[in-house]
Design a protein around this motif. Structure first.
Motif: not given
Length: 954
Positions: A572-579, A584-588, A593-601
């Motif tokens: 489900w790439p569309g859903r994945a992109e949305h989440k 990315l916007a949540e902690t902004a 600061p985001g979790p250091p190093g993961t960048g899973m988004e």
């Protein structure tokens, strides 16, 4: 024009002495001079210009704030006479006060006639005199050019009646008087009335403070050319206090290393300390001095907290009075106060000299009072400052606040605070905190061991609050299970946490929503690692949709990123992109600061970009998602596996199968292997084997693919078909019929495999039907990559109706723009005889000529040709030659004008394999035989994956 510029008028109607009989002191009504290092601050001058538009102006600040010099500089540059009176007498009675005011007005040239009179009694002033003065100031001439009167050090005027008389004259002067009051304290004037009427100009302590730029200019005035960072640091330390800056600059000018001095000067042993002790502390009563010294250990304090430190009960009025008098006690609102930072630093140094050893006890008292009042952060700070680590760690645990080490809100501060914990603090709470810090740093050597030790101590009942300690232990246990890839361990700890929640006060859980958010996120991650996608989705969704706020922002971000990964793995790439974008916007939202190093988004977004054939964008996203390092808090299995999957997809898309194999198995130490990670690794290995012409080995690698992972199964079916195993491919796809939770990223690829199978079996109707299904499924999300990976067979079909219309605008824009499909790998190594046939095809030899040249029957050549066509996935001679040239599979590009050499006649030695000059052997002319490699075969390439050839020497 200032008073010094106006010759003093002859005032025979005014006495030469004040009502006490003392001569008037000219220094009291002279504008003070400015030192040569004085810095004119235009922003304050512009603000002071408002004094000409309002009856009353207040310049209010602490000692040394620069009030007097500011107003003197403004008056000197005003261009008109200013009456100045410094009210520095300790007990200035009304009669004396008004006598000096009249003297200052006369000296400044204000026309006050003799009829107004002059006070004769030091203790009082006649009301008639005030009436006459107000009436004179309200005259027409005065209204056109109001008199400007500055009263400096007005805080010395303690008589309320004097302030009331001043207010009377100001109100009845009718715009003929502009009064500027310079004071350390709030003047006894009805400021609220002037403020409400818009008739008040105010400059307060905060505005008087120097900015970093102004501090740099002041240092320049003192001959100190220093970096801007020094000025910034000095302003931070002094609070922009004018006298402090000037005194520091003067001292630094005498130092051999001014920059180092300004960075490291000891506040308690400096001219600044001398100034503040003399001007602020020593003028207070002894009990007030003691209060100031004791509260200096606090960042902020209220009357009750000050009473707890001093043992008194009247701190409230004392603090209010100190604030009113600008004695470097700042009101923070809601009955809370704080000391000027430099003043507090000096007081702490003075406290250590006056009362050695008292500071730890004061910190201990403060910690206990703050804990009772519910101020957790400050409780921990003062508990640590007291050296009472059992208390500090116990408070963090009993308050269920241990999760704050992972939420970004106070993580850095708590980590730094408890990094100083003494080794002799060995109870269960200190051990839990140490384990939490280790796990937060990804230390899987010490963290689990400390957690196990803490668990034993908690189980033995050594914790003061056993329920809270066990719940904190359960949280850390779920995290440890996540980091070590142990799903069963995570489930056990999560069940324990669920049982304990009922024994914890609801309001305590409500204060710490991050505890639940972290538990659910870590549990969901452990389930995701185990391949239990739907169970993981349940836990992660609960975390992502839980209470919002800064304390849960990072767990929600983490949960959303993992939900995005699940959607991507399920197609489900569309859903994945949305989440992923939500994550990315949540902690902004909270500037965390985001979790250091993961960048899973970004890893998920990179995988989506590959699906859309945006390979450069995918590479950018992978580069942005910084690779975790050893000891990194994000060095957990799911994060590393997500990176591996995204990297493998990109490498395979770029045709680098060998690199994909290397990237497919992340360096993860896990107690339980992950089925989907193992599946993607097997797919990468199978693709590499196929690319190198080893279909049997590829088929063996595909046995590792888990049958409960639809995305892996579909890709395995495609590779089985490429390996010439249509039955196995169909069986895999049939097993997925009705599989739930799979999106277009899976279904489109499955449809393309079925279409390819139809093409290979000579069933164009089936191929077109499934290709239509694939196009419809991919069109909305622009999933281009599955079609690029399909192979060359798809291009002619896409250029036919109605498929052309389905592909137009997103996959192709016309027949000439059909995206060039990659050259699919050779699914089986060409035999030596097949290579011989292929070489002769390139020389444009007929079937009969090839048969004659190779001394075999025509049927044998036809059999070899069918095998070559199958292995190269083509149907015609020209396509076979073109495909072989693209792959550089032992096929030369014939020289222009070259003519195929004639076949040797029957009986030629070459036909018998001899060494004559024919093709069967090498002659003196250097002609080549079928058994020997052609010149272009040296270092020839056997195959390559995707669209990039990979060469190797045979």
């Amino acid at each position: 024009m200032a008073i010094d510029d106006v010759p003093e008028r002859d005032t025979p109607d005014l006495p030469d002495v004040d009502p006490r009989g003392d001569p008037f002191l000219r220094t009291r009504y002279a504008v003070p001079p400015r030192p040569v290092t004085f810095l004119r601050r235009e922003r304050l001058i512009r603000h002071l210009d408002g004094a000409l538009a309002t009856p009353l102006t207040i310049v209010n600040g602490a000692a040394g704030a620069g009030k007097t010099l500011l107003v003197a500089d403004w008056a000197a540059g005003l261009g008109r006479p200013v009456a100045w009176f410094t009210t520095d007498a300790p007990h200035l009675r009304p009669g004396v006060f008004w006598a000096y005011v009249l003297r200052a007005l006369h000296t400044a040239g204000v026309p006050v006639p003799a009829a107004v009179g002059c006070p004769a009694d030091p203790s009082r002033v006649d009301e008639g005199l005030l009436n006459r003065l107000a009436a004179e100031l309200s005259g027409p001439a005065a209204a056109r050019r109001p008199a400007v009167l500055v009263l400096d050090e007005f805080d010395r005027v303690a008589a309320p009646e004097t302030a009331a008389q001043l207010d009377f004259v100001l109100r009845h002067a009718g715009g003929g008087l502009r009064l500027v009051v310079v004071s350390r304290t709030e003047p006894l004037l009805p400021l609220h009335r002037y403020r409400a009427a818009g008739e008040l100009t105010e400059i307060r302590d905060a505005e008087l403070a120097f900015t970093a730029r102004e501090a740099g200019e002041l240092l320049d005035r003192h001959g100190l050319s220093l970096p801007a960072s020094v000025a910034h640091a000095l302003v931070d330390r002094t609070g922009g206090w004018a006298a402090g800056l000037r005194l520091c600059a003067l001292a630094a000018r005498e130092s051999p290393d001014p920059e180092t001095y300004l960075k490291e000067f000891e506040a308690g042993q400096s001219t600044v300390a001398d100034f503040l002790l003399a001007e602020v502390l020593n003028i207070q009563p002894p009990d007030t001095q003691d209060l100031l010294l004791r509260v200096s250990v606090l960042e902020r304090f209220c009357p009750d907290l000050a009473n707890a430190l001093t043992g008194r009960s009247d701190a409230g009025p004392v603090l209010h009075s100190l604030h009113q008098r600008n004695a470097f006690v700042q009101h923070l609102g809601h009955c809370w106060y704080g000391l000027h930072p430099l003043f507090a630093e000096i007081l702490r140094a003075h406290l250590a000299m006056r009362h050695p050893g008292l500071a730890p006890e004061l910190h201990r008292r403060a910690a206990r009072w703050l804990k009772g009042a519910g101020f957790l952060p400050e409780t921990l700070v003062h508990g640590a400052a007291a050296g009472d680590w059992d208390f500090a760690a116990g408070t963090l645990v009993s308050d269920l606040a241990i999760g704050q080490l992972f939420t970004g809100l106070r993580s850095a501060g708590l980590d730094d605070l408890f990094s100083r914990m003494a080794p002799d603090a060995t109870g269960p709470a200190p051990e839990l905190v140490r384990a939490a810090r280790d796990l937060a740093h990804g230390d899987l050597d010490r963290g689990p061991a400390r957690l196990e030790r803490a668990g034993r101590q908690v189980a033995e009942g050594a914790a003061p609050d056993p329920v809270a300690a066990r719940l904190c232990w359960a949280l850390l246990e779920v995290l440890a299970a996540r980091l070590t890839g142990s799903p069963a361990r995570a489930e056990r700890a999560a069940r324990l946490a669920g049982e304990l929640r009922g024994a914890v006060p609801a309001d305590l859980l409500d204060r710490h929503p991050e505890l639940t958010a972290l538990l659910l996120t870590h549990l969901g991650s452990a389930r995701l690692w185990a391949g239990r996608f739907e169970d993981a989705r349940t836990a992660l969704t609960a975390a992502a949709t839980g209470p919002e706020g800064a304390s849960t922002a990072l767990p929600r971000q983490d949960a959303l990123a993992q939900l995005a990964l699940i959607d991507q793995l399920n197609g489900w790439p569309g859903r994945a992109e949305h989440k992923a974008s939500q994550a990315l916007a949540e902690t902004a939202r909270y500037s965390l600061p985001g979790p250091p190093g993961t960048g899973m988004e970004r890893l998920v977004l990179a995988a989506v970009a590959v699906d859309r054939d945006e390979l450069d964008r995918a590479q950018e996203l992978l580069d942005e998602a910084v690779t975790p390092t050893e000891g990194d808090a994000s060095h957990d299995p799911v994060a590393l596996a997500g990176r591996a999957v995204a990297t493998v997809r990109l490498l395979l898309a770029r045709g680098d199968a060998r690199a994909a194999v290397r990237a497919a198995r992340p360096d993860v130490t896990a107690e339980v292997p992950s089925p989907w990670v193992r599946g993607h690794a097997a797919l990468a290995e199978a693709a590499a084997h196929l690319a190198e012409g080893r279909p049997q080995t590829a088929a063996e690698a595909l046995r590792e693919v888990p049958l409960d992972q639809p995305a892996c199964v579909v890709e395995a079916a495609r590779l089985q078909l490429a390996a010439g195993r249509p039955g196995e491919a169909a069986a895999l796809l049939d097993a997925l019929q009705g599989a739930a939770c799979t999106g277009p990223g899976v279904s489109v690829r499955a449809a393309l495999v079925r279409a390819w199978n139809g093409h290979l079996t000579g069933d164009p109707a089936t191929a077109r039907r499934w290709l239509t299904t694939a196009l419809r499924g991919a069109r909305h999300g622009h999933l281009r990559r599955p079609f690029v990976d399909a192979g060359p067979w798809i291009a002619p079909l896409l250029d036919t109706d109605p498929l052309r219309g389905l592909a137009a605008g997103w996959l192709v824009t016309g027949s000439a723009d059909v995206p060039p499909p990659p050259v699919p790998p050779v699914v089986e190594e060409l035999s030596g005889r097949e290579r011989d046939v292929l070489r002769r095809l390139a020389r444009m030899m007929t079937t009969e000529e090839i048969a004659a040249d190779l001394y075999v029957s025509v049927n044998t050549v036809k059999t070899h040709l069918k095998s070559v066509y199958r292995k190269l996935d083509v149907n015609r001679r020209a396509d076979a030659v073109r495909r072989a040239r693209d792959l550089r599979v032992v096929v030369p590009r014939p020289r222009r004008g070259a003519v195929p050499p004639p076949a040797p006649p029957p009986g030629h030695p070459a036909r018998g394999g001899g060494g004559g000059p024919g093709r069967g052997g090498r002659s003196q002319g250097g002609s080549t035989s079928a058994a020997a490699p052609e010149p272009w075969e040296e270092g020839a390439c056997t195959t390559r994956s995707a669209s990039t050839a990979t060469c190797r020497t045979r």
